[in-house]
Design an enzyme around this catalytic site. Structure first.
Site, PDB file in Angstrom:
ATOM      1  N   THR A 374       0.805  -1.213  -0.076  1.00 34.98           N
ATOM      2  CA  THR A 374      -0.085   0.213  -0.171  1.00 34.98           C
ATOM      3  C   THR A 374       0.814   1.269  -0.107  1.00 34.98           C
ATOM      4  O   THR A 374       2.018   1.078   0.127  1.00 34.98           O
ATOM      5  CB  THR A 374      -1.146   0.077   1.290  1.00 34.98           C
ATOM      6  OG1 THR A 374      -1.626  -1.242   1.254  1.00 34.98           O
ATOM      7  CG2 THR A 374      -1.759   1.283   1.311  1.00 34.98           C
ATOM      8  N   THR A 392      -4.017   1.666  -2.579  1.00 37.26           N
ATOM      9  CA  THR A 392      -3.594   0.312  -2.366  1.00 37.26           C
ATOM     10  C   THR A 392      -3.968  -0.549  -3.501  1.00 37.26           C
ATOM     11  O   THR A 392      -4.711  -0.390  -4.262  1.00 37.26           O
ATOM     12  CB  THR A 392      -4.145  -0.174  -1.166  1.00 37.26           C
ATOM     13  OG1 THR A 392      -3.381  -1.636  -0.765  1.00 37.26           O
ATOM     14  CG2 THR A 392      -5.495  -0.516  -1.238  1.00 37.26           C
ATOM     15  N   GLU A 413      -8.016  -6.996  -3.308  1.00 36.89           N
ATOM     16  CA  GLU A 413      -8.664  -6.557  -2.276  1.00 36.89           C
ATOM     17  C   GLU A 413      -9.614  -7.518  -1.687  1.00 36.89           C
ATOM     18  O   GLU A 413     -10.151  -7.251  -0.488  1.00 36.89           O
ATOM     19  CB  GLU A 413      -9.360  -5.174  -2.573  1.00 36.89           C
ATOM     20  CG  GLU A 413      -9.007  -3.976  -1.670  1.00 36.89           C
ATOM     21  CD  GLU A 413      -7.608  -3.729  -1.378  1.00 36.89           C
ATOM     22  OE1 GLU A 413      -7.059  -3.741  -0.314  1.00 36.89           O
ATOM     23  OE2 GLU A 413      -7.080  -3.117  -2.386  1.00 36.89           O
ATOM     24  N   SER A 445     -11.430  -2.122   5.346  1.00 31.24           N
ATOM     25  CA  SER A 445      -9.841  -1.557   5.226  1.00 31.24           C
ATOM     26  C   SER A 445      -9.430  -1.174   6.482  1.00 31.24           C
ATOM     27  O   SER A 445     -10.220  -0.662   7.470  1.00 31.24           O
ATOM     28  CB  SER A 445      -9.942  -0.437   4.138  1.00 31.24           C
ATOM     29  OG  SER A 445      -8.573   0.096   4.253  1.00 31.24           O
ATOM     30  N   SER A 446      -7.889  -0.786   6.695  1.00 32.10           N
ATOM     31  CA  SER A 446      -7.362  -0.207   7.813  1.00 32.10           C
ATOM     32  C   SER A 446      -6.832   0.973   7.501  1.00 32.10           C
ATOM     33  O   SER A 446      -6.226   1.838   8.074  1.00 32.10           O
ATOM     34  CB  SER A 446      -6.189  -1.388   8.293  1.00 32.10           C
ATOM     35  OG  SER A 446      -6.740  -2.498   8.658  1.00 32.10           O
ATOM     36  N   GLY A 465       0.962  -0.192   5.697  1.00 29.83           N
ATOM     37  CA  GLY A 465       1.285  -1.146   6.683  1.00 29.83           C
ATOM     38  C   GLY A 465       0.302  -2.120   7.175  1.00 29.83           C
ATOM     39  O   GLY A 465       0.281  -2.636   8.229  1.00 29.83           O
TER      40      GLY A 465
HETATM   41  N1  GLY Z   1      -5.643  -3.581   1.820  1.00 30.62           N
HETATM   42  C1  GLY Z   1      -5.305  -3.225   3.108  1.00 30.62           C
HETATM   43  C2  GLY Z   1      -6.270  -2.147   3.654  1.00 30.62           C
HETATM   44  O1  GLY Z   1      -7.078  -1.762   2.979  1.00 30.62           O
HETATM   45  O2  GLY Z   1      -6.486  -2.165   4.816  1.00 30.62           O
END
Ligand code: GLY
Length: 569
Positions: A374, A392, A413, A445-446, A465
């Site tokens: 990402t 990402t 994803e 997502s994070s 990360g």
């Molecule tokens: N693909 C990592 C996130 O969206 O957190």
């Protein structure tokens, strides 16, 4: 007179309108992307034009991190009306997706299916974001903003050490896809450092986007090639999935902590809510978390543990699930969580209740820290417009699948969904019904692009990360609130807990030996990590000192720049 009128209007609107910093600042994960922002800002563009230029350029020169075949969140703030909004360009599950997509006949997860190849790919949001930002926020045309990326794709970019490391990590998957291998490898092996990667097909797709806007991607010849390529290799995309992709503008999560206003990503990101819960747990103790380093780490870890437990249970796509946002962000709830924290003893994650139906998978795997991909950039223009964007493809090089004739590397994803209730994803994160696979849903997502606004300073920040993004941004917020400058924020050592696996992961220099011993005595499992965490990009405007600064994380190869606009002749 005009200024007086504006400030009266601002007071009337309950906002504080400020003149901008008078300079531009940008920090991104690649010097060529930072240069792309500088180019469009020098051409009279604003922060939103710069965001389009950086995003497109990163997709060319950092293909392991993001690209047209992926998605992301753009937290934008417009200086003239003080509006902050989250542009949600998260990918969506195709219409043919279903909860058993990655399970075999016995209901077991088929390894790799949600990670490698076209079945792992959700419908991209990135082309929609580029068109939306240029059309609704930028000053220049989409075509102008895409010029640097098109040039980089046509002329090539030199391979760097990070590219090689990530391509090495994903070598098997890249070798499996003929087009991706042709573009990124040399007869199936890694290129040499410094060798140029030229992407004529990606340049042609970017040109089509420049000429026709998002329809040049989601409809017509490119859409046809994407769908044919995906289906021929076993994927489930349909033309309607692309034609029906919808970007959403959402209200960001707004939090107040120690005199700072924190603006962060709302669902389908878990970032803003989890950050809010953690800040509120700290605030519930009167913002006191001990003068002693051990007490501080212990409390932060316990707050992280609880926020990630709630992430697993409650968070998902807000257009498809009811998320108890108000409750999760209430001080009453945070006070209850804080009261439950034993200051002298780690709470085993198994003691924190999950829904009775919510059974976590047996042993969550270790996070593969090499998989932290990402990317993020932060930008502020001379007028005070700003963008924090985390974008990402998910895993390095996404699914490693490139539909023939498009130059577009597709994301993976779909792995951010709970592929089965309680089944850990590639980052060790678990999820349940709220994040189950359903047609058209956005996976949780994070990614946590964030603004921190104090009476004196405005910060724009974020980092890649994986599951650690949220706790890294928390560390960044706390440092900014405590007065740290941009360089200090990006350099600070990081530690992380995510409920499961039940352990503190930390950069080796982040915890001293006394702190480690004492944390272990309190019952924490410790997991030092050799590889560094994240690649944070920060811009801070100190209004009090009239100073603008930008910093790119020394853990990465990015660059930051602050520069004065050249007056128009
Ligand atoms: N693909 C990592 C996130 O969206 O957190």
């Amino acid at each position: 007179m005009l200024r007086l009128l504006l400030s009266m209007l601002a007071v009337f609107a309950g906002q504080s309108l400020q003149a901008g910093p008078g300079q531009h600042a940008v920090a991104s994960a690649h010097p060529l992307a930072t240069a792309a922002a500088q180019e469009v800002l020098a051409a009279g563009g604003n922060a939103f034009d710069a965001a389009v230029a950086v995003t497109a350029a990163l997709g060319v020169v950092e293909p392991q991190g993001s690209g047209l075949g992926g998605g992301g969140f753009f937290l934008v703030h417009r200086a003239d009306d003080g509006r902050s909004v989250m542009v949600d360009a998260r990918e969506t599950a195709p219409a043919a997706a279903h909860p058993d997509l990655y399970l075999d006949a016995d209901g077991e997860v088929i390894p790799g299916l949600s990670l490698d190849g076209p079945l792992a790919a959700a419908i991209p949001g990135m082309p929609a974001a580029l068109g939306h930002l240029a059309a609704n926020y930028g000053r220049l045309s989409l075509a102008k903003n895409l010029e640097p990326a098109i040039r980089l794709a046509e002329e090539g970019f030199p391979v760097d050490a990070t590219f090689l490391q990530m391509a090495g990590f994903r070598l098997h998957a890249l070798r499996d896809g003929a087009d991706a291998a042709r573009v990124f490898l040399r007869e199936g092996d890694l290129p040499e450092e410094g060798e140029a990667i030229v992407q004529p097909e990606l340049a042609a797709t970017l040109r089509r986007l420049a000429d026709r806007g998002p329809a040049g991607f989601y409809e017509g010849e490119i859409a046809q090639r994407l769908v044919e390529g995906v289906r021929a290799a076993g994927g489930i995309w349909a033309l309607e999935d692309l034609a029906n992709y919808e970007l959403v503008e959402r209200e960001p999560v707004v939090l107040h902590y120690c005199g700072a206003r924190v603006v962060s990503a709302s669902p389908p990101s878990s970032g803003g809510i989890a950050i809010g819960q953690m800040l509120h747990i700290l605030a519930a103790g009167g913002n006191r978390y001990g003068d002693d380093e051990v007490d501080r780490v212990h409390l932060l870890v316990e707050a992280m543990r609880r926020a990630y437990r709630d992430r697993a249970l409650y968070l998902g796509d807000p257009d498809h699930v009811d998320i108890p946002v108000e409750r999760l962000l209430s001080m009453e709830y945070a006070s209850g969580l804080r009261a439950d924290i034993d200051p002298e003893r780690a709470t085993p994650s198994t003691e924190l209740p999950l829904d009775p139906d919510a059974v976590p998978g047996p042993v969550p795997p270790a996070i593969d820290s090499e998989s932290e991909q990402t990317t993020h950039f932060s930008v502020m223009d001379a007028e005070g417009n700003r963008v924090a964007a985390t974008i990402t493809l998910n895993y390095p090089f996404g699914s490693a699948f490139m539909p023939p004739g498009t130059g577009v590397l597709l994301n993976n994803e779909m792995d951010d969904f709970a592929t089965r209730p309680g089944e850990p994803n590639v980052y060790g994160l678990i999820g349940f019904e709220a994040n189950a696979i359903r047609p058209h849903r956005r996976p949780l997502s994070s990614m946590s692009p964030t603004f921190v606004e104090t009476p004196d300073r405005i910060a724009v920040l974020g980092t890649p990360g994986g599951s650690r993004i949220i706790t890294m941004v928390l560390h960044g917020i706390l440092a900014i609130v405590e007065g740290a400058g941009a360089s200090e924020v990006v350099q600070a050592r990081r530690f992380h807990h995510q409920y499961l696996p039940d352990r503190i992961e930390y950069e080796t220099a982040a915890l001293g030996s006394r702190v480690q011993l004492e944390l272990a005595r309190r019952g924490h499992a410790l997991s030092p990590q050799i590889r560094p965490f994240g690649n944070m990009q920060v811009v801070i405007w100190d209004r009090q000192r009239d100073r603008l600064e930008a910093a790119s994380d020394p853990r990465g190869n990015g660059s930051a720049a602050v520069f004065t606009p050249v007056p128009a002749r």
